[in-house]
Write a protein that holds these residues in place. Sequence first.
Motif, PDB file in Angstrom:
ATOM      1  N   GLY A 148      -3.478   6.524  -6.264  1.00  0.00           N
ATOM      2  CA  GLY A 148      -2.718   5.575  -7.055  1.00  0.00           C
ATOM      3  C   GLY A 148      -3.639   4.592  -7.765  1.00  0.00           C
ATOM      4  O   GLY A 148      -4.858   4.780  -7.831  1.00  0.00           O
ATOM      5  N   PRO A 149      -3.071   3.516  -8.295  1.00  0.00           N
ATOM      6  CA  PRO A 149      -3.902   2.524  -9.005  1.00  0.00           C
ATOM      7  C   PRO A 149      -4.980   1.986  -8.067  1.00  0.00           C
ATOM      8  O   PRO A 149      -4.697   1.531  -6.969  1.00  0.00           O
ATOM      9  N   GLY A 150      -6.224   2.055  -8.497  1.00  0.00           N
ATOM     10  CA  GLY A 150      -7.316   1.642  -7.621  1.00  0.00           C
ATOM     11  C   GLY A 150      -7.819   0.247  -7.899  1.00  0.00           C
ATOM     12  O   GLY A 150      -8.876  -0.143  -7.399  1.00  0.00           O
ATOM     13  N   ASP A 151      -7.091  -0.523  -8.729  1.00  0.00           N
ATOM     14  CA  ASP A 151      -7.615  -1.837  -9.122  1.00  0.00           C
ATOM     15  C   ASP A 151      -6.724  -2.980  -8.636  1.00  0.00           C
ATOM     16  O   ASP A 151      -6.699  -4.044  -9.224  1.00  0.00           O
ATOM     17  N   ILE A 152      -5.962  -2.767  -7.560  1.00  0.00           N
ATOM     18  CA  ILE A 152      -5.146  -3.859  -7.012  1.00  0.00           C
ATOM     19  C   ILE A 152      -5.993  -4.628  -6.016  1.00  0.00           C
ATOM     20  O   ILE A 152      -6.483  -4.052  -5.039  1.00  0.00           O
ATOM     21  N   PRO A 153      -6.197  -5.931  -6.225  1.00  0.00           N
ATOM     22  CA  PRO A 153      -7.077  -6.709  -5.350  1.00  0.00           C
ATOM     23  C   PRO A 153      -6.521  -6.789  -3.925  1.00  0.00           C
ATOM     24  O   PRO A 153      -5.330  -6.572  -3.694  1.00  0.00           O
ATOM     25  N   PRO A 154      -7.392  -7.129  -2.954  1.00  0.00           N
ATOM     26  CA  PRO A 154      -6.946  -7.218  -1.551  1.00  0.00           C
ATOM     27  C   PRO A 154      -5.868  -8.280  -1.349  1.00  0.00           C
ATOM     28  O   PRO A 154      -4.983  -8.101  -0.534  1.00  0.00           O
ATOM     29  N   ILE A 155      -5.972  -9.424  -2.051  1.00  0.00           N
ATOM     30  CA  ILE A 155      -4.966 -10.476  -1.915  1.00  0.00           C
ATOM     31  C   ILE A 155      -4.462 -10.834  -3.311  1.00  0.00           C
ATOM     32  O   ILE A 155      -5.261 -11.097  -4.218  1.00  0.00           O
ATOM     33  N   LEU A 175      -7.562 -12.331  -5.456  1.00  0.00           N
ATOM     34  CA  LEU A 175      -8.915 -12.315  -4.899  1.00  0.00           C
ATOM     35  C   LEU A 175      -9.723 -11.271  -5.656  1.00  0.00           C
ATOM     36  O   LEU A 175      -9.493 -10.075  -5.530  1.00  0.00           O
ATOM     37  N   VAL A 176     -10.659 -11.740  -6.476  1.00  0.00           N
ATOM     38  CA  VAL A 176     -11.463 -10.830  -7.306  1.00  0.00           C
ATOM     39  C   VAL A 176     -12.515 -10.161  -6.420  1.00  0.00           C
ATOM     40  O   VAL A 176     -13.204 -10.822  -5.645  1.00  0.00           O
ATOM     41  N   ALA A 179       0.846  -1.191   0.000  1.00  0.00           N
ATOM     42  CA  ALA A 179       0.000   0.000   0.000  1.00  0.00           C
ATOM     43  C   ALA A 179       0.882   1.242   0.000  1.00  0.00           C
ATOM     44  O   ALA A 179       1.885   1.307   0.707  1.00  0.00           O
ATOM     45  N   ASN A 180       0.494   2.243  -0.814  1.00  0.00           N
ATOM     46  CA  ASN A 180       1.303   3.466  -0.900  1.00  0.00           C
ATOM     47  C   ASN A 180       0.959   4.472   0.190  1.00  0.00           C
ATOM     48  O   ASN A 180       1.456   5.586   0.191  1.00  0.00           O
ATOM     49  N   ASP A 181       0.089   4.087   1.098  1.00  0.00           N
ATOM     50  CA  ASP A 181      -0.329   4.953   2.202  1.00  0.00           C
ATOM     51  C   ASP A 181       0.216   4.370   3.504  1.00  0.00           C
ATOM     52  O   ASP A 181      -0.049   3.203   3.825  1.00  0.00           O
ATOM     53  N   PRO A 182       0.967   5.148   4.290  1.00  0.00           N
ATOM     54  CA  PRO A 182       1.545   4.608   5.543  1.00  0.00           C
ATOM     55  C   PRO A 182       0.503   4.059   6.503  1.00  0.00           C
ATOM     56  O   PRO A 182       0.794   3.195   7.318  1.00  0.00           O
ATOM     57  N   ARG A 183      -0.753   4.558   6.401  1.00  0.00           N
ATOM     58  CA  ARG A 183      -1.778   4.143   7.366  1.00  0.00           C
ATOM     59  C   ARG A 183      -2.504   2.877   6.948  1.00  0.00           C
ATOM     60  O   ARG A 183      -3.316   2.355   7.710  1.00  0.00           O
ATOM     61  N   VAL A 184      -2.260   2.409   5.731  1.00  0.00           N
ATOM     62  CA  VAL A 184      -2.975   1.228   5.224  1.00  0.00           C
ATOM     63  C   VAL A 184      -2.073   0.012   5.380  1.00  0.00           C
ATOM     64  O   VAL A 184      -0.901   0.036   4.997  1.00  0.00           O
ATOM     65  N   SER A 185      -2.650  -1.068   5.927  1.00  0.00           N
ATOM     66  CA  SER A 185      -1.837  -2.234   6.278  1.00  0.00           C
ATOM     67  C   SER A 185      -1.487  -3.080   5.060  1.00  0.00           C
ATOM     68  O   SER A 185      -2.217  -3.125   4.070  1.00  0.00           O
ATOM     69  N   THR A 186      -0.335  -3.763   5.181  1.00  0.00           N
ATOM     70  CA  THR A 186       0.109  -4.731   4.177  1.00  0.00           C
ATOM     71  C   THR A 186       0.742  -5.909   4.913  1.00  0.00           C
ATOM     72  O   THR A 186       1.549  -5.695   5.826  1.00  0.00           O
ATOM     73  N   VAL A 187       0.370  -7.145   4.559  1.00  0.00           N
ATOM     74  CA  VAL A 187       0.992  -8.334   5.137  1.00  0.00           C
ATOM     75  C   VAL A 187       1.396  -9.259   3.999  1.00  0.00           C
ATOM     76  O   VAL A 187       0.897  -9.137   2.876  1.00  0.00           O
ATOM     77  N   GLY A 188       2.306 -10.178   4.277  1.00  0.00           N
ATOM     78  CA  GLY A 188       2.730 -11.097   3.240  1.00  0.00           C
ATOM     79  C   GLY A 188       3.309 -12.366   3.821  1.00  0.00           C
ATOM     80  O   GLY A 188       3.684 -12.420   4.990  1.00  0.00           O
ATOM     81  N   GLY A 243      -1.440  -9.482   1.259  1.00  0.00           N
ATOM     82  CA  GLY A 243      -2.735  -8.878   1.570  1.00  0.00           C
ATOM     83  C   GLY A 243      -2.532  -7.415   1.874  1.00  0.00           C
ATOM     84  O   GLY A 243      -1.645  -7.047   2.637  1.00  0.00           O
ATOM     85  N   ARG A 244      -3.324  -6.533   1.255  1.00  0.00           N
ATOM     86  CA  ARG A 244      -3.166  -5.101   1.476  1.00  0.00           C
ATOM     87  C   ARG A 244      -4.528  -4.419   1.478  1.00  0.00           C
ATOM     88  O   ARG A 244      -5.475  -4.867   0.816  1.00  0.00           O
ATOM     89  N   GLY A 245      -4.628  -3.333   2.238  1.00  0.00           N
ATOM     90  CA  GLY A 245      -5.875  -2.578   2.311  1.00  0.00           C
ATOM     91  C   GLY A 245      -6.053  -1.684   1.095  1.00  0.00           C
ATOM     92  O   GLY A 245      -5.161  -1.530   0.263  1.00  0.00           O
ATOM     93  N   TYR A 246      -7.229  -1.068   1.031  1.00  0.00           N
ATOM     94  CA  TYR A 246      -7.578  -0.207  -0.102  1.00  0.00           C
ATOM     95  C   TYR A 246      -6.958   1.177   0.080  1.00  0.00           C
ATOM     96  O   TYR A 246      -7.010   1.749   1.166  1.00  0.00           O
ATOM     97  N   THR A 247      -6.357   1.696  -0.987  1.00  0.00           N
ATOM     98  CA  THR A 247      -5.836   3.063  -0.954  1.00  0.00           C
ATOM     99  C   THR A 247      -6.594   3.884  -1.985  1.00  0.00           C
ATOM    100  O   THR A 247      -6.834   3.422  -3.109  1.00  0.00           O
ATOM    101  N   SER A 248      -6.955   5.103  -1.573  1.00  0.00           N
ATOM    102  CA  SER A 248      -7.744   5.947  -2.475  1.00  0.00           C
ATOM    103  C   SER A 248      -6.883   6.633  -3.526  1.00  0.00           C
ATOM    104  O   SER A 248      -7.401   7.183  -4.482  1.00  0.00           O
TER     105      SER A 248
END
Length: 1892
Positions: free
Chosen positions: A194-201, A225-226, A154-163, A187-192
């Motif tokens: 940048g590219p808005g079409d990256i799936p959660p997983i 994950l669609v 995620a390009n936002d520091p407040r949005v979580s990313t795990v792997g 797995g990453r959260g939604y960021t408003s």
Amino acid sequence: MVASSILPSVLLILNLLPHPSRPADASVPRVMLDGSPLSHLLLNPGTGLLYVGGVDHLYQLTSDLEVVSHVKTGPHLDSPDCLPPIVAQDCHSAASTHNHNKLLLLEEGQGAEPGCLIVCGSLFQGICEKRSLSNISQLVYRTSNPVDTQYVAANDPRVSTVGVVITTKRKQEGGVAAGTLRLMLVGRGYTSKGPGDIPPITTRRLFPVISPRRAFSQEEDLGKLVVGSYSEYNNHFVKAIAHGNHVYFLFSRRDMWHKKEYRTYASRLCASDRSFYSYVEVPLMCNGGYNLAQGAWLGSHSREPALFVVMAAGQASTPVATSRSALCVYGMTELDAMIRRAQEVCYSQGGRGSGGQEEAYIEYAVSSKCLKLPKDSLSEYPCGGEHTPNPIASSLPLQATPTITLPTQLTAVTAATEAGHTMAFLGDREGRLHKVLVRPDRSGDLYGHILVDDGSSINADLLLDESQQHIYVLTNSRLSKVPVSSCETQTDCPSCLAVRDPYCGWCVLEGRCSRKHQCQRHLQINHWLWSFEPTNQCVTVQSLQPANQSKEEQTQVILSVIQLPVLQEPESLSCVFGHLAPQHAIVMGTSVTCQSPAPALLPATPTGTDHMVLPVSLMFGHVTITTGKMTFYDCDAVTRLNQSSQCLSCVSSVWRCNWCPLDQLCSHNHSCPNQHIVLNQKDASGPTSCPIIFSLKSPALVPMGLSTSVVLEGRNLDVYTGEAQYVCVVEIEGMHFNLTAAMEKTADNTLIFTCSNHQFQFAINQLQYSAPVYLWRGQRRIDASPGLRLQLYDCSAGQSDCSQCRAVPEEYGCVWCPENPAPSCVYRLSCSSVPADTCPPPQITKVLPVSGPLEGGILVTIIGSNLGMRFQDVVGRVTVAGVECVPQLEGYQISTRVVCELQPSGKQREGPVFVTVGTTPPGRSTQIFTYQDPQLLDLVPVKGPVSGGTRLTIRGRQLVTGQTSDLSAFLGPQSCYIVGEVTDTRLVCQTGTSNQTGGVPVRVLFGKAERTVPNVNFRYLDDPVITDATPAESFYAGGRVIVVTGSNLDVVQQPVISVWVEPLEIQRVKRKRRLTLLTAKQQLVFNSTMTTVSERCSVVSANQISCLTPAVTPELKVKGVWFQLDNVRVHYESIKGKRFMYYPNPQFFLLNRDAPDAPYRFKPGGVIAVEGQDLTRAMTRKEVQARLGKQPCEVQTLDSTHLYCQPPEVQPISEDDGSKLPSLKVFMGNLQVNLGLVQYDSDLLLPPVPLAAQISLGTGAAVIILSVLVVILIYRRKSKQALRDYKKVLLQLETLEINVGDQCRKEFTDLMTEMMDLSSDVGGPGLPLLDYKTYTERVFFPGQQMAPLSRQLDLPESRRPTVEQGLQQLNTLLNNRLFLTRFIHTLEAQQGFSQRDRGYVASLLTLALHDKLEYFTEVMKTLLQDLVQQYVAKNPKLMLRRTETVVEKMLTNWMSICLYSFLKDVAGEPLYMLYRAIKYQVDKGPVDAVTGKAKRTLNDSHLLRDDIDYSAMTLTVLVKNGVEIQPCPVKVLDTDTITQVKDKILDQVYRSAPFSQRPAADSLDLEWRSGQAGHLTLSDDDVTAVIQGRWKRLNTLQHYKVPDGATVALIPRSQSSGIHQVFQMGEKTPMLEGDEEEGLRLWHLVKSSEDPEIPKHRKSSMRERERAKAIPEIYLTRLLSMKGTLQKFVDDVFVSILSTKRPPPIAVRFFFDFLDDMAEKHGIDDPETVHIWKTNSLPLRFWVNILKNPQFVLDVQVTDSIDAVLSVIAQTFIDSCTTSEHKVGRDSPVNKLLYAREIPRYKQLVERYYSDIHSAASGCYQEMNSTLTELSGSFASGINNLVALHELYKYINKYYDQIIMSLEEDMYCQKMQLAYRLQQVAALVENKVTDL
């Protein structure tokens, strides 16, 4: 200066956690790292190396926390809106951006290939890189030109990313053989942004990377994950875990399927599933409302894998975690079973269980659904397949009961297993690590916690080292290595077991506290005692036999031992007594036998005791297993301790001691050397057998100085044989009196000893002395009973007069001997003369007091001698000044003191005091007692605060009446505490606290006599309130003026400023103490010695006090500053929210530093520059004074290092008579600095100027100066004239308002009476709020009849599916921020795109994106940033002034959406009340139906100026209520038109119904029912209408002559007739002049002044001239009357909008924060500009619109006359929000004149509103997002966005080519193929031919 020392209470605030935390342990290894907040920690299990990722930093450390390598990863030029690589020219929003570490994973090597470290950051759309594990500074892989498939984190520091990294088998591909495939699941959260079409997983490729594939790329064949809607399914990921053949993700998000609440989910995928067919998620429920996962760990519980999750309770329906947390444990077996059940139900049962209830469903808004496949589908396809439904979600949660709950927010968890027990370690946001034992039933015990890093949150990456002995704890800026236990610090068994640590136990034979496996024999019983087992106890000596023995003997000692471990052969134990050598012990089961030590080896018995206790230790080698205690007693010491009764003490002791009387020996033996023995009381009679003198046969009382014989009685003395002399001994104060004794034996064997006569003579200072007496036989002392004593007494001791002597009890035989040789008290036999039968007369030496009140009631103390032998002697025998005084028993002392109560005298008198005793003459005092009548005259001051502390001075006469203790003062019922000395004319007392304000009488009590200060009451006033005190700092020297402002300050008698100081040594001591005492969240304030320095302040006015700061020496530390206002204490911190600071004194340098003794040479006409340091730290230029000699040196400039002052033109005279030259002195408060002598340079050496030149110069200068003076005088005169005009206008307005005040009050009373019924309805169903859909329709599309919200998509059915598909694709395109911003900018660049189009498109976009408000907000912010950029270059103050761009209308709509709830809950009610109040007031007076002018208005252009004769009347309206017809009274005016009457009737009848639900007035006829005349239908225009020339008048009730009280009815209109009113959106417009009929012009009350023949431009100029005329006072009075009546309602509306007592709406706080950030970013430091921005964005953009158009919010009708009033109120609101000074003059508009006095008050409201929002803590981003998400879900459901999308497409179609060209020009748009995707939309929506 006042100094005081106060001892305040110690305040201790405890942290209420289950166990007290220890301070952060300094022994715990820790390392401080850059990059706060540190976000990830990774341990390489093979090498033990640690890796830490933070902001812009990456670290590699050893297991001992030594930094091996350090890499900086940022900051870099980047923007989340741009795609990498970043080029500044192409990306305008690019800026230096921090790189937050988002992923830190270990990729293990394969064969010869080494492993690597995967690092992903937030920069460049979250791309990743690989680094060497052995040296992270070595890059293994990084791409310089990433493609969009490589964006990972995620390009936002407040949005979580795990792997998680997994390894699977790879099929053969592209000619490459099959093998191992390494993948990373992310797995990453939604960021408003940048590219808005990256799936959660997503799945990312790691190895092998075969061209054209790229590392970290998201490939089509790798699976993802669609998701149907990215923003709705905004998963907050917590953990990713690989376990077995599966991968698990743990996350939380809003439950979109059921209750819309936030929940935690666990999802699972088969590791080999490349298509995500196997994806299943299950809700995790942690009972008790804990719904948000914060951290997780996969561990083991009861030898089974389990997921440990720390959960927090969410705040309401938001993803914000509260401080309530729990640990829940979920078995992986149970989780897998739940997942399999959901799969099975969705595969083969259509998602429903056996009972038909839903158990599984398809999540993520995709087009799949649960099926009914064959039963064996799950076993056949355990990881799913193309034909199986996915992604599956279970409706049933996996439940768990919390293992432990804590009142703090937990953030991390890890778990370990030790000796079959499971321990969980929990980190929290305060920096604590909590330790929990998880029991087999998953319940838990909190057994301790440690403070790792105070106040710093513990990161979720909580790791155990390989040995499981330490935990690596990562906090914001530290990495710590914390041991899991501290067993080794416990040094004995009790402390080891008391620590209750599951890791610890007592290893018995090794004598240490250890972990179980560290104890060699831990498997054998009783060898390792677990500390957490409550039944366990240490090896203990239960008993010893014998428990005590004589130190003279040696015996076998048997120890009974509990928990004794079994030894192996040939091991043995030994016994150790005290410090003696060990002895072999014999163990028999639980009994251990030892030999006691030989007597010679025992230590000596301690002095002063008869026994000693020795420890008896059981030893295994050098290890002490347990210890008991054994007592060794010493019989000989028993008698040494009690010489007076040795036999008694020996045989009565607790030890088995026996007495040998002949040997004088106390022994443990049962035999004596000389045979005779007295056995211990435990074995025989004991004390009764002892030889003893047991009593006195003669009297115990023995007088001094008289020869007396003492007789003693004894028994059991026959044991002594042989002849020996007996001697009596009497001890008096250490002296022994030996008296020969004669023995005589009685019949009962009692011996009588008669001691020889003796005359005891010894000086004693009391009547009686107790002297011991005993008997000696030869050299042997005979025991005497305890307490055997003679009572010697001396009659003369303490008996100084006759009365005292005769008061001695008779048994003493004391008499008063008058001649012996002087009168004295003696024993009766010692008196040589006849004892006195009576005593001399009383003698009085002192009387206190010598005055009393006429009423008596005070106590008089009489001191003297012979004042009676007992109290009864003086009862009724005391008089004071001739009046009886009643003696008091409690104050009487025999002979020497009488205390009596003074009785009333009735008048003033004086005289001596008399006391009579018996028949003797009375005693008379030499002092004269006076009965006085004290008088109170007046008091000062006469007022003070209710908290007290005022010193009152009461003046009077004879105030010293009685003693000071008899005086008491009262203010009403409250005490006034007397202070200082009371004089005859003055008394000072300090007031106490009162519970109410007001006047109270001042009373003084003289004993029981009361006096009141006449004609004046003391007034208790409200306490003083301090609202401000400036400045907030001072130098140590003090003397700085602090200006204190507030209210009621003049009630304070003596204000004081105080400073609490402490010596620095005390500070150091406390700091050390605090280190040991303070824990996290515990604050300890030490105030043991509180010293203050104070200065008195002066009261300037009721609103101002002036104080000079006290001087403080630098050796003291300032702890606090407060103002003492009598009893009111106000701390400076409570006023300003910050501490008052003291700074070191500024440093000044001498003027002539090089030669301090030489004067400073000054050239006249210049300035003197003084140098220094820190000159402005606590001082301003205006406060500094400088003096040169006796004249001032005017300070011109002051900065931190320089002071410039301008001295006089001529050298001043020196202040010092000893020096001719003046010295320069600078004064800063109390600080006075002498900077040296100053000498003016003489100008005699300058060449003389010629006389002609001097004259010319003088003339020229005079002309110039004269010209300048003339200009200045003219300017000043104009300025003063303007100011005078302003003040004069204000004064005139104030006078007018006072004149209409009474009328306003009456009108207001009538209005409030009318509004009473209305108020009860408002707030419930009575408030006619519009529903959200209608509200948005009216705000978004004002004035439009068919807004998109009300329409349906008008399409042929054959085209509908295709067009709708195209519109959905357009919707997806609009969700791409790049497309949307490009689209808007392109439209705005087109010339034909009008301002109306811009507003329309903005509203359409708002509708289309209404279900994604978070995204809409981000887009709006981006566009606003562009707008700011444009205006900063031009004039920033003009930004947002009008709605000229799409984004400005978007902002209006956004505010409208976000503030709807605020309107509904807060502002709607006062707005409605204002509307109703205006309507009621307007309708009370005549309103012209044609022009809309009214008699009652605020708008002068809508004021009906003509005097219209009208009268109020009441009509009886027949209203049908069900089957009944009920009369309803309605107030109308006789000048009302018929339509106006119908409107008023409808208002009354349907007052509780919204306007839209009422019948229209033109659909009804008004019928007058007048008895015999029948029914007459009334209308505005009929054949009876009056026509005069070209004018036709509308019919009124007056026209029809309808009387007051007439009966009317509204009936449905049969046919359309008459004049129609125009209704639109709740608005009603008047009949304008254009409504002509047959060439006639309509009029109602006044004819329009405009002539239709006059050209249009002349009409306009005539109107202007009419407005320009000054409004007559009579009309201004009308306006003022209306304004005064409505004032309360206007105030209520403004306060509801601008009050900060309740938190302002989150949208306002969020947007104002955004504007502040924009200003800061662009370097705009002018506060006026930011104020204008805020005003333009909220008050002018939203609130003015609502104030002018309440029909946008309320279902009401706004007529033209009401609209005119609302316009004035709205304009007042606008004026209140401006920053310019509001001044009015004679030519000012009337509406500005009306509110001239209120606008400054409203301005303060606005400024405070802006200021409070600015000063409140920012950081409402997350709360705003939660609110937007909630609004999206709440309101979007009723909005059909297809019509809006279709309308938008019309603009796309209109400017199609330009939009396509714009998209194709942009590099990023090309990458994302946006033009191509728009062409697809065009092809679907209208079959447009494209290049596809």
